[in-house]
Design an enzyme around this catalytic site. Sequence first.
Site, PDB file in Angstrom:
ATOM      1  N   GLY A 253      38.918  67.860   3.445  1.00 32.84           N
ATOM      2  CA  GLY A 253      38.999  69.006   2.557  1.00 32.84           C
ATOM      3  C   GLY A 253      40.420  69.254   2.091  1.00 32.84           C
TER       4      GLY A 253
ATOM      5  N   GLY B  25      41.272  71.842   0.124  1.00 32.04           N
ATOM      6  CA  GLY B  25      41.322  73.226  -0.390  1.00 32.04           C
ATOM      7  C   GLY B  25      42.530  73.927   0.206  1.00 32.04           C
ATOM      8  N   PHE B  26      42.447  75.248   0.304  1.00 32.93           N
ATOM      9  CA  PHE B  26      43.596  76.024   0.798  1.00 32.93           C
ATOM     10  C   PHE B  26      43.983  75.611   2.212  1.00 32.93           C
ATOM     11  CE2 PHE B  26      42.132  78.887  -2.561  1.00 32.93           C
ATOM     12  CZ  PHE B  26      43.335  79.143  -3.189  1.00 32.93           C
ATOM     13  N   GLY B  27      42.982  75.495   3.106  1.00 30.31           N
ATOM     14  CA  GLY B  27      43.273  75.195   4.505  1.00 30.31           C
ATOM     15  C   GLY B  27      43.766  73.768   4.696  1.00 30.31           C
TER      16      GLY B  27
ATOM     17  N   VAL C  59      32.523  63.275   3.138  1.00 32.83           N
ATOM     18  CA  VAL C  59      32.232  63.105   4.565  1.00 32.83           C
ATOM     19  C   VAL C  59      30.794  63.548   4.822  1.00 32.83           C
ATOM     20  CG1 VAL C  59      32.817  63.988   6.864  1.00 32.83           C
ATOM     21  CG2 VAL C  59      34.622  63.269   5.291  1.00 32.83           C
TER      22      VAL C  59
ATOM     23  N   GLU D 128      35.062  90.850 -10.842  1.00 33.70           N
ATOM     24  CA  GLU D 128      36.070  90.230 -11.713  1.00 33.70           C
ATOM     25  C   GLU D 128      35.417  89.565 -12.914  1.00 33.70           C
ATOM     26  OE1 GLU D 128      39.797  89.542  -8.783  1.00 33.70           O
ATOM     27  OE2 GLU D 128      38.453  87.842  -8.906  1.00 33.70           O
TER      28      GLU D 128
ATOM     29  N   ALA E 189      41.368  83.232   1.114  1.00 36.52           N
ATOM     30  CA  ALA E 189      42.349  82.155   1.010  1.00 36.52           C
ATOM     31  C   ALA E 189      43.466  82.277   2.047  1.00 36.52           C
ATOM     32  CB  ALA E 189      42.929  82.152  -0.407  1.00 36.52           C
ATOM     33  N   GLN E 190      43.928  83.504   2.301  1.00 35.41           N
ATOM     34  CA  GLN E 190      45.036  83.681   3.240  1.00 35.41           C
ATOM     35  C   GLN E 190      44.679  83.226   4.653  1.00 35.41           C
ATOM     36  OE1 GLN E 190      48.228  84.340   3.516  1.00 35.41           O
ATOM     37  NE2 GLN E 190      48.418  84.275   1.305  1.00 35.41           N
TER      38      GLN E 190
HETATM   39  C1  LIG Z   1      34.771  82.388  -7.155  1.00 34.88           C
HETATM   40  C2  LIG Z   1      35.611  82.641  -5.935  1.00 34.88           C
HETATM   41  C3  LIG Z   1      36.612  83.623  -5.985  1.00 34.88           C
HETATM   42  C4  LIG Z   1      37.411  83.852  -4.856  1.00 34.88           C
HETATM   43  N1  LIG Z   1      38.392  84.806  -4.943  1.00 34.88           N
HETATM   44  C5  LIG Z   1      39.214  84.998  -3.894  1.00 34.88           C
HETATM   45  C6  LIG Z   1      40.302  85.913  -3.984  1.00 34.88           C
HETATM   46  O1  LIG Z   1      40.500  86.572  -5.008  1.00 34.88           O
HETATM   47  N2  LIG Z   1      41.112  86.048  -2.888  1.00 34.88           N
HETATM   48  C7  LIG Z   1      40.907  85.329  -1.747  1.00 34.88           C
HETATM   49  O2  LIG Z   1      41.678  85.455  -0.799  1.00 34.88           O
HETATM   50  N3  LIG Z   1      39.890  84.470  -1.627  1.00 34.88           N
HETATM   51  C8  LIG Z   1      39.034  84.285  -2.675  1.00 34.88           C
HETATM   52  N4  LIG Z   1      38.002  83.394  -2.567  1.00 34.88           N
HETATM   53  C9  LIG Z   1      37.771  82.720  -1.288  1.00 34.88           C
HETATM   54  C10 LIG Z   1      38.740  81.563  -1.094  1.00 34.88           C
HETATM   55  O3  LIG Z   1      38.767  80.757  -2.244  1.00 34.88           O
HETATM   56  C11 LIG Z   1      38.293  80.796   0.133  1.00 34.88           C
HETATM   57  O4  LIG Z   1      38.343  81.648   1.249  1.00 34.88           O
HETATM   58  C12 LIG Z   1      39.190  79.588   0.365  1.00 34.88           C
HETATM   59  O5  LIG Z   1      39.095  78.685  -0.699  1.00 34.88           O
HETATM   60  C13 LIG Z   1      38.803  78.885   1.673  1.00 34.88           C
HETATM   61  O6  LIG Z   1      39.621  77.775   1.838  1.00 34.88           O
HETATM   62  P1  LIG Z   1      39.069  76.479   2.605  1.00 34.88           P
HETATM   63  O7  LIG Z   1      40.223  75.545   2.715  1.00 34.88           O
HETATM   64  O8  LIG Z   1      38.353  76.892   3.833  1.00 34.88           O
HETATM   65  O9  LIG Z   1      37.963  75.891   1.638  1.00 34.88           O
HETATM   66  P2  LIG Z   1      38.070  75.439   0.121  1.00 34.88           P
HETATM   67  O10 LIG Z   1      39.273  75.982  -0.524  1.00 34.88           O
HETATM   68  O11 LIG Z   1      36.737  75.779  -0.448  1.00 34.88           O
HETATM   69  O12 LIG Z   1      38.227  73.873   0.203  1.00 34.88           O
HETATM   70  C14 LIG Z   1      37.236  73.048   0.728  1.00 34.88           C
HETATM   71  C15 LIG Z   1      37.500  71.641   0.254  1.00 34.88           C
HETATM   72  O13 LIG Z   1      36.700  70.755   0.998  1.00 34.88           O
HETATM   73  C16 LIG Z   1      36.116  69.801   0.135  1.00 34.88           C
HETATM   74  N5  LIG Z   1      34.878  69.370   0.780  1.00 34.88           N
HETATM   75  C17 LIG Z   1      33.825  70.149   1.120  1.00 34.88           C
HETATM   76  N6  LIG Z   1      32.892  69.405   1.735  1.00 34.88           N
HETATM   77  C18 LIG Z   1      33.371  68.155   1.777  1.00 34.88           C
HETATM   78  C19 LIG Z   1      32.853  66.927   2.293  1.00 34.88           C
HETATM   79  N7  LIG Z   1      31.662  66.867   2.871  1.00 34.88           N
HETATM   80  N8  LIG Z   1      33.599  65.807   2.164  1.00 34.88           N
HETATM   81  C20 LIG Z   1      34.817  65.860   1.554  1.00 34.88           C
HETATM   82  N9  LIG Z   1      35.342  66.993   1.054  1.00 34.88           N
HETATM   83  C21 LIG Z   1      34.631  68.108   1.180  1.00 34.88           C
HETATM   84  C22 LIG Z   1      35.921  70.550  -1.164  1.00 34.88           C
HETATM   85  O14 LIG Z   1      35.852  69.651  -2.263  1.00 34.88           O
HETATM   86  C23 LIG Z   1      37.162  71.422  -1.214  1.00 34.88           C
HETATM   87  O15 LIG Z   1      38.241  70.786  -1.866  1.00 34.88           O
HETATM   88  C24 LIG Z   1      37.187  83.126  -3.671  1.00 34.88           C
HETATM   89  C25 LIG Z   1      36.179  82.156  -3.632  1.00 34.88           C
HETATM   90  C26 LIG Z   1      35.411  81.905  -4.752  1.00 34.88           C
HETATM   91  C27 LIG Z   1      34.340  80.856  -4.709  1.00 34.88           C
END
Ligand SMILES: Cc1cc2nc3c(=O)[nH]c(=O)nc-3n(C[C@H](O)[C@H](O)[C@H](O)COP(=O)(O)OP(=O)(O)OC[C@H]3O[C@@H](n4cnc5c(N)ncnc54)[C@H](O)[C@@H]3O)c2cc1C
Length: 441
Positions: A12, A14-16, A80, A176, A320-321
């Site tokens: 992943g 994403g943010f984490g 994955v 939003e 996200a934080q």
């Molecule tokens: C529309 C929307 C608006 C939001 N607004 C806010 C906001 O204003 N403020 C805030 O704090 N939070 C907000 N959030 C929440 C925030 O975006 C999430 O809490 C944050 O993205 C979580 O980070 P993460 O790293 O756990 O997952 P993500 O950022 O979702 O990243 C997960 C990653 O894993 C990858 N992935 C998933 N499954 C697989 C797999 N099987 N194999 C390979 N790759 C995989 C995905 O492609 C992605 O890149 C919002 C979420 C959404 C959907």
Amino acid sequence: MDDRGPRVVIVGGGFGGLAAAKALRKTPARVLLIDRTNHHLFQPLLYQVATAVLATGQIASPIREILRKQHNATVILGEVTGVDVNHQSVLVNSTDREDVPIPYDYLILATGAGPSYFGHDEYEKFAPGLKSLADAVAARNKILQAFEQAEAEEDPSRHRDLLTFVLVGAGPTGVEMAGALAGLVRSTLRSEYRRIDPSAARIILVDLGSRVLGTFADDLSRAAKERLERLGVEVRLGHGVDRIDAEGVIVAGERIASKTVIWTAGVAPSPAGGWLKGETDRAGRVRVRTDLTVAGHPEIFVIGDTASLDQDGKPLPGVAQVALQQGRYAGRLIHRRVTGRAAPRPFRYFDKGNMAVVGKGFAVLQSGRVHVSGLLAWLAWAAVHLEFVGQSSLRISVFLQWVWTYLTGQRGSRLIVNHHASANDGARTPSGPERQPAGTR
Ligand SMILES: Cc1cc2nc3c(=O)[nH]c(=O)nc-3n(C[C@H](O)[C@H](O)[C@H](O)COP(=O)(O)OP(=O)(O)OC[C@H]3O[C@@H](n4cnc5c(N)ncnc54)[C@H](O)[C@@H]3O)c2cc1C
């Protein structure tokens, strides 16, 4: 890539996951980041792509480009599908191969969450969610297409259904999106159509709860609702949807005809819990210990939306934080282990506050006892989002677009992009004697 040092596999970007990779930049380890997309997505601005303010390339960046200077990191495009905890490997589907095992010494699962239809997966077809760039483009297509269809429709009695937009879920995404949609119809599109009046479009925000922005304090939730109503959004609280189908939604027994319904309600974690077969919470998120590892597996970390951790008796929110701070923590912990240093103190989330935008120039901000609504909160929201939006080139282009949209009402990306020209074939109705083709009168 250097073949020395332990292998740290991060699933992943994403943010984490990205925060974890960056925290490992000075670690004598081989970092392998696997994502099923080639980009890091700034999800909080997805609604701005869906409502045509920003283009896709302004809220996402190639992961490979972000990590280009980090020489111990390799990026792999792949999905994955499972984890073999006994052999310490993840199974990956790439473009041409299935279930390829990739070994790890440390594993960080940061696979995020997807939409949850609360047991009604059949709604997805009629009410798509907003989780990926593809979802945002699909929502934008749907919204802009509705105006095109209405303009081409000669029977005015059909305009109302075509120009009724229903958003299910009054959390930050729904609020939003409703505010931005109101700006689109009441300002941007107002003067461009001849047969329809876009500003007469209905925007309906539905939620089972009794408040919009239910996680915010009462005063801010009230301010957001009043603002939405001033923007002409119909806010319907206290009733969920009884049904969603091709004709629209049923709420509290009333049918609301609509061709554009968007799901902005619940989220469900990724299937990581099933891969590990470990303990999960009721929502399916993986239970982690205070060092973010899984019980019995000090080499496996789960972070972000797909992890479940309580702090001061309450579960940490899916924001996200939390993901960013957990990613940094997991990266640093692995760094300390690899370099033979003592383990850090348990993870503790530092809550910097929450914000949500409600249309042009208005946001609500809650940070501890500080509650602010209005322009000041919106400026704070804009500054924080610009700071986190990724690379500096994007920051500049997003800033300029926001200023332009603020001043002129014009939006950055109003293209209908149907990748397959036949995408609408199924929705067509034959034109009979009583339904002449548009423009023939
Ligand atoms: C529309 C929307 C608006 C939001 N607004 C806010 C906001 O204003 N403020 C805030 O704090 N939070 C907000 N959030 C929440 C925030 O975006 C999430 O809490 C944050 O993205 C979580 O980070 P993460 O790293 O756990 O997952 P993500 O950022 O979702 O990243 C997960 C990653 O894993 C990858 N992935 C998933 N499954 C697989 C797999 N099987 N194999 C390979 N790759 C995989 C995905 O492609 C992605 O890149 C919002 C979420 C959404 C959907």
